[in-house]
Design a protein around this motif. Structure first.
Motif, mmCIF file in Angstrom:
data_model
loop_
_atom_site.group_PDB
_atom_site.id
_atom_site.type_symbol
_atom_site.label_atom_id
_atom_site.label_comp_id
_atom_site.label_asym_id
_atom_site.label_seq_id
_atom_site.Cartn_x
_atom_site.Cartn_y
_atom_site.Cartn_z
ATOM 1 N N GLN A 40 0.862 -1.406 0.135
ATOM 2 C CA GLN A 40 0.142 -0.053 -0.280
ATOM 3 C C GLN A 40 0.869 1.111 -0.060
ATOM 4 N N PRO A 41 1.081 2.130 -0.623
ATOM 5 C CA PRO A 41 1.781 3.017 -0.863
ATOM 6 C C PRO A 41 1.007 4.304 -0.219
ATOM 7 N N ASN A 42 1.700 5.364 0.418
ATOM 8 C CA ASN A 42 0.526 6.277 1.301
ATOM 9 C C ASN A 42 1.256 7.651 1.057
ATOM 10 N N ASN A 43 0.543 8.708 1.140
ATOM 11 C CA ASN A 43 0.898 9.990 0.382
ATOM 12 C C ASN A 43 1.196 11.490 2.409
ATOM 13 N N PRO A 44 2.152 10.874 2.263
ATOM 14 C CA PRO A 44 2.428 11.582 3.375
ATOM 15 C C PRO A 44 2.860 13.088 3.215
ATOM 16 N N VAL A 45 2.133 13.697 2.283
ATOM 17 C CA VAL A 45 2.245 15.635 2.741
ATOM 18 C C VAL A 45 0.768 16.223 2.168
ATOM 19 N N ASP A 46 0.148 15.459 2.065
ATOM 20 C CA ASP A 46 -1.471 15.920 1.821
ATOM 21 C C ASP A 46 -2.113 15.595 3.238
ATOM 22 N N ARG A 47 -2.171 14.728 3.932
ATOM 23 C CA ARG A 47 -2.746 14.482 4.728
ATOM 24 C C ARG A 47 -2.653 15.344 6.483
ATOM 25 N N PRO A 48 -3.076 15.953 6.891
ATOM 26 C CA PRO A 48 -3.303 17.079 7.451
ATOM 27 C C PRO A 48 -3.776 16.047 9.073
ATOM 28 N N ARG A 49 -2.596 17.566 9.854
ATOM 29 C CA ARG A 49 -2.687 16.568 11.692
ATOM 30 C C ARG A 49 -2.682 18.213 12.035
ATOM 31 N N ARG A 50 -3.732 18.418 12.914
ATOM 32 C CA ARG A 50 -4.244 19.419 13.127
ATOM 33 C C ARG A 50 -5.054 19.167 14.412
ATOM 34 N N LYS A 51 -5.115 19.593 15.606
ATOM 35 C CA LYS A 51 -5.260 19.099 16.947
ATOM 36 C C LYS A 51 -6.972 20.365 17.077
ATOM 37 N N LEU A 52 -8.181 19.643 16.150
ATOM 38 C CA LEU A 52 -9.226 20.583 16.157
ATOM 39 C C LEU A 52 -10.557 20.412 16.886
ATOM 40 N N PHE A 53 -10.507 19.158 17.453
ATOM 41 C CA PHE A 53 -11.474 19.329 18.922
ATOM 42 C C PHE A 53 -10.722 18.575 20.021
ATOM 43 N N THR A 54 -12.082 18.914 20.623
ATOM 44 C CA THR A 54 -11.702 18.167 22.644
ATOM 45 C C THR A 54 -12.508 16.861 21.952
ATOM 46 N N ARG A 55 -12.485 15.800 23.282
ATOM 47 C CA ARG A 55 -13.379 14.869 22.973
ATOM 48 C C ARG A 55 -15.245 15.573 23.727
ATOM 49 N N ALA A 56 -14.829 16.479 24.199
ATOM 50 C CA ALA A 56 -16.445 16.812 24.340
ATOM 51 C C ALA A 56 -17.636 17.183 23.377
ATOM 52 N N ASP A 57 -16.418 17.778 22.557
ATOM 53 C CA ASP A 57 -17.106 18.053 20.829
ATOM 54 C C ASP A 57 -17.584 16.741 19.932
ATOM 55 N N ALA A 58 -16.881 15.462 20.388
ATOM 56 C CA ALA A 58 -16.868 14.370 20.164
ATOM 57 C C ALA A 58 -17.972 13.303 20.777
ATOM 58 N N SER A 59 -18.561 14.328 21.997
ATOM 59 C CA SER A 59 -18.981 13.123 22.965
ATOM 60 C C SER A 59 -18.316 12.424 23.071
ATOM 61 N N LEU A 60 -17.312 12.265 23.809
ATOM 62 C CA LEU A 60 -16.247 11.500 23.999
ATOM 63 C C LEU A 60 -16.393 11.325 25.358
ATOM 64 N N PRO A 61 -16.732 10.894 27.240
ATOM 65 C CA PRO A 61 -16.230 11.199 28.012
ATOM 66 C C PRO A 61 -14.822 11.398 28.062
ATOM 67 N N ASP A 62 -14.341 12.724 28.963
ATOM 68 C CA ASP A 62 -12.863 12.661 29.381
ATOM 69 C C ASP A 62 -11.986 11.457 29.646
ATOM 70 N N ASP A 63 -12.597 10.631 30.887
ATOM 71 C CA ASP A 63 -12.163 10.252 31.557
ATOM 72 C C ASP A 63 -12.175 8.791 31.083
ATOM 73 N N ALA A 64 -12.686 8.454 29.853
ATOM 74 C CA ALA A 64 -12.602 6.840 29.569
ATOM 75 C C ALA A 64 -11.832 6.678 28.873
ATOM 76 N N PHE A 65 -11.516 5.133 28.924
ATOM 77 C CA PHE A 65 -10.426 4.939 27.699
ATOM 78 C C PHE A 65 -11.317 4.468 26.696
ATOM 79 N N VAL A 66 -10.767 5.411 25.808
ATOM 80 C CA VAL A 66 -11.389 5.139 23.651
ATOM 81 C C VAL A 66 -11.398 4.378 23.339
ATOM 82 N N PHE A 67 -11.975 3.211 22.811
ATOM 83 C CA PHE A 67 -11.543 2.617 21.413
ATOM 84 C C PHE A 67 -12.434 2.969 20.155
#
Length: 640
Positions: free
Chosen positions: A405-432
């Motif tokens: 499998q090839p992979n593009n390392p250039v156009d894959r964004p890595r930005r921190k846009l969200f918190t767990r609260a934004d995703a309705s995820l509990p802060d104190d839980a382990f998330v699978f």
């Protein structure tokens, strides 16, 4: 003689089979009275005498007079014209009774057949309920032909369920039904039919496989000897094709002419997010690239401002039939034609059955052997294509040294846009987390996740899900096992940038089986999310192992179902171990081969050269293992 007496005489003669006498009485009657019942009796008499076209016209005269039975008369006229092959006349008569046809399978069959012959399938799918519940097998067969081929279509799902009630032992219908039920994660229905599938496999596996579509077969049967037979047709192409292709006059140059064949040549498609950079990094002194494109115009219109020319010369074959497309490819003197679709939706592998190029190969699109297609090689690696798999493939193996499998390392964004609260995820839980298409979640798969959730009480399962029905079925399965439904958090499809940003909100990615994440797994690894997978027994179930080994994280590859559960629990209980793996993933991301597209491109070009060398010498294809370049000591990319 009164009109009433004439009609009575005509009726008596008709019922005695004295049709000539009936016709004489009716002709006399028409001099005095032209009502609907007279025209109807005349039409029936003309049918009995063999004057069917005249009968049809007479039924229309009866209908045009109106009355409560006018639709009946139009229907009779339409049936006669349909049987006579007067398609245009039949269709014109069907228009006034379209609503009735939705309830009448005989009329639905006629109207649907006529529109189907014209290639107008979309507007007649309203007749699917009538056709699929009809006791007439011809109606049922037409219903199958009218399906859209998209498992997410609820009308298609209902149609196939109706057909299963009519034909509960039909292998074709059973397997089609299960495709639709997997799409909405109807685990109960999957389990209900599994004993019947097991019986069919034990009684006549070959016959059953011929009723299977290769792509959907991979989703439930991780058995390469049987996968090889899905939809197998020994007459799909002449057995002499490979030798004739190799022997055809061909101009070989020092520079290889590579043709890529696909409908995915648009920027937002997952395939191009993998392969786009590789195409731009081909060594122009060694490789000339042509993209033979049959991408749907709607995607190209959506990307009107996007430049595709940097991928290579683009030649459209969208409006050509297979033979014309193959001729164009031959005329372009392509040395190696790379099919990037196989049996995935929208693929046109039949082009390769027209002797399009001296060397024809499969790469990236379809994770398995491409049955019924004239191919020389499949490109893989030693994990997805181990030695023991060689007898179960129609193609010879061309194995790249790291990952296929090839992979593009250039156009894959890595930005921190969200918190767990934004995703309705509990802060104190382990998330699978799992972001694969939910159809990949098998019954065995969901049951393993239930075992993991039961053993990790402060964890949640975070799933991407498109369908409300699938969401309900998944939640019901989990809550039926005694787990609080709040521990399953669903998320929707979002933009690519948002998707890449949200991945790091999870602690561990849980892979699916028997079909792994492909692009999905590499996206999670690029984002820095460790992904737990399990060793598989066919290509589609070995993909994540290939990706994890290419980024040097073998600790995330389980040997069995029990080991998969054990490792998930271990990561939950030992956060330090998980942190070490996450740190190693971050360190390896720009050093190890998985995301090194330039290195991948050089290996791929070497693979092409080795294939071409054999063909130049007139040698038949044979298994090829591409040697690896020297390992990098420094990162291949420095992020700003």
């Amino acid at each position: 003689m009164t009109p009433q007496t004439l009609f009575s005489n005509a009726s008596k003669s008709f019922h005695k089979g004295q049709y000539t006498d009936a016709l004489a009485s009716l002709n006399r009657l028409l001099d005095h009275s032209k009502d609907a019942k007279t025209y109807v009796l005349l039409a029936k008499t003309l049918v009995a005498l063999g004057f069917r076209e005249e009968a049809a016209r007479t039924f229309v005269l009866a209908a045009e007079l109106g009355g409560s039975r006018a639709e009946d008369h139009y229907a009779e006229a339409m049936k006669i014209h349909f049987e006579l092959g007067n398609d245009d006349l039949a269709l014109s008569l069907g228009r006034p009774i379209l609503e009735r046809a939705r309830r009448d399978p005989d009329l639905a069959f006629i109207i649907a057949s006529l529109f189907f012959k014209r290639g107008e399938k979309d507007m007649i799918r309203v007749f699917l309920p009538a056709l699929s519940t009809s006791p007439n097998s011809r109606h049922n067969s037409l219903a199958l032909l009218l399906l859209t081929g998209t498992p997410e279509n609820p009308r298609d799902r209902e149609t196939v369920a109706n057909l299963l009630e009519r034909m509960p032992r039909s292998m074709v219908i059973i397997m089609a039904h299960l495709v639709f039920q997997r799409e909405v994660n109807n685990f109960a229905e999957m389990e209900r039919l599994q004993p019947q599938i097991d019986r069919m496999l034990s009684m006549n596996a070959g016959q059953m496989m011929r009723a299977e579509a290769p792509f959907y077969n991979l989703h439930w049967l991780a058995n390469e000897p049987l996968n090889k037979l899905a939809s197998y047709n020994p007459n799909a192409f002449p057995a002499c094709n490979p030798a004739e292709r190799l022997a055809m006059p061909h101009r070989w140059d020092k520079k290889l002419r590579i043709g890529y064949l696909s409908s995915d040549f648009w920027h937002d498609h997952a395939t191009m997010k993998l392969v786009g950079t590789v195409l731009t990094q081909h060594d122009k002194s060694k490789v000339d690239v042509t993209l033979f494109c049959y991408t749907d115009e709607q995607y190209l219109k959506a990307e009107i401002d996007q430049d595709r020319s940097h991928w290579g010369r683009i030649v459209s074959v969208r409006n050509m039939d297979d033979a014309a497309a193959a001729k164009l490819i031959r005329d372009s003197e392509i040395d190696i034609l790379v099919d990037m679709k196989g049996h995935t939706r929208g693929g046109r592998p039949g082009i390769l059955n027209q002797k399009a190029a001296p060397v024809q190969i499969a790469w990236l699109g379809f994770p398995g052997t491409t049955v019924n297609v004239d191919l020389d090689y499949i490109v893989g690696d030693r994990y997805v294509l181990p030695d023991q798999s060689k007898p179960h493939y129609w193609e010879k193996f061309c194995r790249l040294p790291e990952s296929y499998q090839p992979n593009n390392p250039v156009d894959r964004p890595r930005r921190k846009l969200f918190t767990r609260a934004d995703a309705s995820l509990p802060d104190d839980a382990f998330v699978f987390g799992s972001f694969n298409a939910t159809r990949k979640i098998s019954v065995a798969n969901i049951d393993l996740w239930i075992r993991i959730l039961k053993a990790t009480p402060k964890s949640v399962l975070w799933l991407m899900c498109k369908s409300d029905e699938a969401r309900d079925n998944i939640r019901n399965r989990i809550t039926a096992a005694g787990i609080d439904g709040k521990r399953v958090v669903f998320t929707k499809v979002v933009s690519y940038e948002e998707h890449m940003a949200r991945l790091t909100l999870a602690d561990v990615g849980l892979d699916t089986f028997p079909v792994n994440g492909h692009t999905t797994t590499s996206e999670q690894l690029w984002a820095g999310l460790p992904v737990l997978t399990m060793k598989g027994t066919h290509f589609a179930s070995r993909v994540s192992e290939s990706l994890l080994r290419a980024v040097d994280l073998p600790e995330l590859i389980a040997d069995s179902e029990n080991d998969y559960v054990r490792r998930a629990i271990d990561l939950y209980e030992n956060r330090d171990k998980l942190s070490v793996l996450a740190e190693r993933l971050e360190a390896n991301r720009l050093l190890k081969p998985l995301f090194d597209s330039e290195r991948f491109c050089r290996h791929l070009e070497q693979a092409y050269a080795l294939m071409a060398d054999r063909a130049r010498q007139g040698q038949a294809p044979d298994h090829i293992d591409v040697p690896a370049l020297e390992a990098r000591a420094e990162p291949f990319l420095v992020e700003g």
